[in-house]
Design a protein around this motif. Sequence first.
Motif, mmCIF file in Angstrom:
data_model
loop_
_atom_site.group_PDB
_atom_site.id
_atom_site.type_symbol
_atom_site.label_atom_id
_atom_site.label_comp_id
_atom_site.label_asym_id
_atom_site.label_seq_id
_atom_site.Cartn_x
_atom_site.Cartn_y
_atom_site.Cartn_z
ATOM 1 N N ALA A 62 30.765 43.221 44.404
ATOM 2 C CA ALA A 62 29.712 42.889 43.442
ATOM 3 C C ALA A 62 30.264 42.702 42.034
ATOM 4 O O ALA A 62 29.727 41.912 41.245
ATOM 5 C CB ALA A 62 28.638 43.972 43.444
ATOM 6 N N VAL A 63 31.323 43.421 41.684
ATOM 7 C CA VAL A 63 31.932 43.265 40.359
ATOM 8 C C VAL A 63 32.536 41.874 40.206
ATOM 9 O O VAL A 63 32.370 41.216 39.172
ATOM 10 C CB VAL A 63 33.002 44.349 40.137
ATOM 11 C CG1 VAL A 63 33.836 44.042 38.893
ATOM 12 C CG2 VAL A 63 32.352 45.717 40.015
ATOM 13 N N PHE A 64 33.251 41.411 41.211
ATOM 14 C CA PHE A 64 33.940 40.133 41.125
ATOM 15 C C PHE A 64 33.038 38.951 41.478
ATOM 16 O O PHE A 64 33.261 37.844 40.989
ATOM 17 C CB PHE A 64 35.159 40.133 42.056
ATOM 18 C CG PHE A 64 36.297 40.947 41.550
ATOM 19 C CD1 PHE A 64 37.263 40.385 40.733
ATOM 20 C CD2 PHE A 64 36.417 42.289 41.874
ATOM 21 C CE1 PHE A 64 38.324 41.136 40.253
ATOM 22 C CE2 PHE A 64 37.467 43.050 41.404
ATOM 23 C CZ PHE A 64 38.422 42.474 40.581
ATOM 24 N N ASP A 65 32.062 39.169 42.318
ATOM 25 C CA ASP A 65 31.229 38.073 42.829
ATOM 26 C C ASP A 65 29.776 38.533 42.905
ATOM 27 O O ASP A 65 29.224 38.719 43.984
ATOM 28 C CB ASP A 65 31.750 37.653 44.212
ATOM 29 C CG ASP A 65 30.987 36.477 44.810
ATOM 30 O OD1 ASP A 65 30.317 35.750 44.060
ATOM 31 O OD2 ASP A 65 31.058 36.322 46.049
ATOM 32 N N PRO A 66 29.128 38.736 41.750
ATOM 33 C CA PRO A 66 27.782 39.335 41.747
ATOM 34 C C PRO A 66 26.732 38.513 42.475
ATOM 35 O O PRO A 66 25.749 39.068 42.973
ATOM 36 C CB PRO A 66 27.460 39.454 40.257
ATOM 37 C CG PRO A 66 28.382 38.507 39.571
ATOM 38 C CD PRO A 66 29.623 38.477 40.392
ATOM 39 N N LEU A 67 26.925 37.210 42.582
ATOM 40 C CA LEU A 67 25.954 36.364 43.280
ATOM 41 C C LEU A 67 26.262 36.232 44.771
ATOM 42 O O LEU A 67 25.480 35.623 45.508
ATOM 43 C CB LEU A 67 25.910 34.966 42.642
ATOM 44 C CG LEU A 67 25.477 34.919 41.175
ATOM 45 C CD1 LEU A 67 25.552 33.486 40.649
ATOM 46 C CD2 LEU A 67 24.065 35.464 41.014
ATOM 47 N N GLY A 68 27.382 36.778 45.210
ATOM 48 C CA GLY A 68 27.750 36.714 46.637
ATOM 49 C C GLY A 68 28.036 35.314 47.133
ATOM 50 O O GLY A 68 27.726 34.979 48.269
ATOM 51 N N LEU A 69 28.679 34.493 46.302
ATOM 52 C CA LEU A 69 28.922 33.094 46.662
ATOM 53 C C LEU A 69 30.246 32.876 47.382
ATOM 54 O O LEU A 69 30.405 31.894 48.105
ATOM 55 C CB LEU A 69 28.893 32.218 45.403
ATOM 56 C CG LEU A 69 27.599 32.199 44.601
ATOM 57 C CD1 LEU A 69 27.747 31.305 43.371
ATOM 58 C CD2 LEU A 69 26.431 31.734 45.472
ATOM 59 N N LEU A 70 31.210 33.775 47.189
ATOM 60 C CA LEU A 70 32.546 33.560 47.745
ATOM 61 C C LEU A 70 32.649 34.080 49.176
ATOM 62 O O LEU A 70 32.503 35.270 49.436
ATOM 63 C CB LEU A 70 33.594 34.236 46.870
ATOM 64 C CG LEU A 70 34.039 33.427 45.645
ATOM 65 C CD1 LEU A 70 34.834 34.305 44.683
ATOM 66 C CD2 LEU A 70 34.879 32.220 46.073
ATOM 67 N N ASN A 71 32.886 33.143 50.089
ATOM 68 C CA ASN A 71 33.090 33.465 51.508
ATOM 69 C C ASN A 71 32.047 34.471 52.012
ATOM 70 O O ASN A 71 32.394 35.526 52.561
ATOM 71 C CB ASN A 71 34.491 34.008 51.739
ATOM 72 C CG ASN A 71 35.071 33.542 53.057
ATOM 73 O OD1 ASN A 71 34.475 32.750 53.785
ATOM 74 N ND2 ASN A 71 36.254 34.026 53.384
#
Length: 456
Positions: free
Chosen positions: A442-451
């Motif tokens: 969640a810190v790096f990809d808060p929208l959950g878009l990566l893989n």
Amino acid sequence: MHDDVRAELAAVLPPEALVTDPDVVASYAHDMAGFSDAGTAALVVRPTSVEEVQHVMRTATRFRVPVVPQGARTGLSGGANAVDGCIVLSLAAMDRILEIDPVERVAVVEPGVVNAVLSRAVAEQGLSYPPDPSSWEQCTIGGNIGTGAGGLCCVKYGVTAEYVLGLDVVLADGRLLSTGRRTAKGVAGYDLTRLFVGSEGTLGVVVRAVLALRPAPRPQLTLVAEFPSAAAAGAAVCAVMESGHTPSLLELMDATTLRAVNAMARMGLPESTAALLLAGYDSADPAADLAALAELCTAAGATEVVPAEDPAESEMLLQARRLALPALEKVSTASMIDDVCVPRGKLADMLDGVAAIAERFDLTIGVCAHAGDGNTHPIVCFDAQDPDETRRARESFDEIMALGLALGGTITGEHGVGLLKKDWLARELGPLGVELQRGVKAVFDPLGLLNPGKML
């Protein structure tokens, strides 16, 4: 996908970087894993620069479009599989070796560089890049970093994570993060570089890597030892490691694997043995080291020990081990390769347990292994057109992973989690482990878009 997304991408990307033909897009749908669903991507982007990757991620964030990073798609866990409506971000065209520095012993590369290409390039300067997955002629450095890949030489030289010094990573929102170092030492701050290794493209997109190199090894000599049982082979492995030996490789193939390799390549490997151990040394006196190892194998119960006479014969034996997976893939219409790592002292229990599972489910399951580090690869062969056999294959695969955990092992030593082992990762980590890993995501990809949907 909305036309505005395509227009936004096309405003910056060159026409050849944007792939929209449905048939071509479909060819990027999945990696080499079985039993892993793949969705339908909206398009494929093949960037050639960091700036193009940043533009893709900024666009994806703006329009809330998932992105699936890919390398050569040689993975075996479904980690590169497309999801519906996603942008497949293929890094294969970013394939430049930017620098080889023999003083600092580092290489700086883009993610699409093929492992074997890098290995040959640094060899010209008297250096080596040790991680060597069996697919080294096809797999990319970016993919190796994403899965934390290993290889045949791990027992002496270690795995990918030990050679990644620094990374440039495009984050989900398009920002460019630099981690790590290019110096021989450095401990400043949290080790974000190691965090990205093995993250399977779920935290960011690797666009550049600083890799540690070693001096080129001496020519390797090998031997093969035949054993009448898994227990005897396992005892030999334990004796070799306990004695302080450091072989450059220590590999194992069971009788099922030997038969498959012979059927495909007609190599004349002994099929009457229960387990064949392949050991190698690239030391100053490999012949003496092999002689000492041969004594340990004989004491453990080897029925025959045969040393290679020269490096050419050694390379032939090594090629037999590299052919294990493709050979077993030809046994039936489909196969699943497991990747369970157990303590070395439990290696025989793992092999015997897999044999029992194969008998119980009436399936062909061959096992090859990086025996020196306990990393086994049971390969389940089955007829994909037979629903009952397919069901049994899936159940046997799960039982093999359960066996590995029961023996104190882990569900993956080098292939990654992806889709195939997602549920099993939760069992290995436990609720708190899963919670903390999701927090990192969640810190790096808060929208959950990566893989999305991979690993956790």
